[in-house]
Write a protein that holds these residues in place. Structure first.
Motif, PDB file in Angstrom:
ATOM      1  N   UNK A 163     -15.415  46.351  -3.435  1.00 50.88           N
ATOM      2  CA  UNK A 163     -16.052  45.183  -3.893  1.00 50.88           C
ATOM      3  C   UNK A 163     -16.958  45.414  -5.387  1.00 50.88           C
ATOM      4  N   UNK A 164     -17.655  46.358  -5.376  1.00 49.55           N
ATOM      5  CA  UNK A 164     -18.346  46.826  -6.491  1.00 49.55           C
ATOM      6  C   UNK A 164     -17.338  46.969  -7.600  1.00 49.55           C
ATOM      7  N   UNK A 165     -16.226  47.853  -7.327  1.00 52.58           N
ATOM      8  CA  UNK A 165     -15.489  48.108  -8.450  1.00 52.58           C
ATOM      9  C   UNK A 165     -14.664  46.991  -8.852  1.00 52.58           C
ATOM     10  N   UNK A 166     -14.326  45.884  -8.154  1.00 53.55           N
ATOM     11  CA  UNK A 166     -13.733  44.623  -8.562  1.00 53.55           C
ATOM     12  C   UNK A 166     -14.522  43.969  -9.331  1.00 53.55           C
ATOM     13  N   UNK A 167     -15.758  43.818  -8.872  1.00 52.89           N
ATOM     14  CA  UNK A 167     -16.577  43.022  -9.647  1.00 52.89           C
ATOM     15  C   UNK A 167     -17.240  43.601 -11.019  1.00 52.89           C
ATOM     16  N   UNK A 168     -16.795  44.955 -11.404  1.00 53.25           N
ATOM     17  CA  UNK A 168     -17.209  45.787 -12.637  1.00 53.25           C
ATOM     18  C   UNK A 168     -18.563  46.155 -12.342  1.00 53.25           C
ATOM     19  N   UNK A 169     -19.408  46.327 -11.226  1.00 53.04           N
ATOM     20  CA  UNK A 169     -20.409  47.117 -11.222  1.00 53.04           C
ATOM     21  C   UNK A 169     -20.210  48.497 -11.152  1.00 53.04           C
ATOM     22  N   UNK A 170     -19.134  48.818 -10.498  1.00 51.12           N
ATOM     23  CA  UNK A 170     -18.858  50.333 -10.660  1.00 51.12           C
ATOM     24  C   UNK A 170     -17.782  50.455 -11.624  1.00 51.12           C
TER      25      UNK A 170
END
Length: 152
Positions: free
Chosen positions: A116-123
């Protein structure tokens, strides 16, 4: 037998529909029902059974002792604790130790958090790299040279 005479099946159906009390029967059926009762002992027995059932329904319910209710609830609880309770995890994964299930659930939670973090651009994902055989080298601020890794 006359055409308007009530058959045994008709009488039993009306007995189920209207009950054993003749007052509840429609007036047009009462005379035919009386004639059917006069000719059939089986129908008289069915009427007596229906009347005794109506008496049971009309009587007040007997009191139930609290101790009996407590014994019944204790027996049900004991039987429920003896039988295994299948949860959704058990249905999906089968029977396994609780620690294994907890570890599996924690791993799924961490995977979901990372995805989820990778998809939202946070990671950020892994940095894109140039192909191994070609690398860019900056010799100075103005000249970009292609370096293929061979020493010359």
């Amino acid at each position: 037998m006359r055409e308007d005479a009530m058959t045994d099946e008709d009488f039993l159906r009306h007995l189920d529909d209207y009950g054993a009390s003749p007052e509840r029967w429609p007036p047009e059926l009462r005379a035919a029902a009386g004639a059917a009762l006069a000719r059939s002992p089986a129908l008289r027995t069915a009427l007596e059974d229906a009347q005794s059932f109506d008496r049971l329904l009309a009587a007040p319910a007997p009191p139930v002792e609290d101790a009996r209710v407590d014994r019944l609830l204790a027996a049900v609880g004991k039987a429920a604790r003896r039988s295994p309770q299948d949860s959704l995890v058990m249905l999906l994964l089968g029977r396994m130790p609780r620690r294994t299930v907890a570890g599996f659930c924690a791993a799924l939670l961490a995977l979901g958090w990372l995805t989820g973090g990778w998809l939202s651009g946070q990671l950020t994902g892994p940095a894109p790299t140039a192909p191994r055989s070609q690398e860019l080298a900056l010799l100075n601020d103005e000249v970009v040279t292609l370096f293929d890794g061979d020493s010359r």
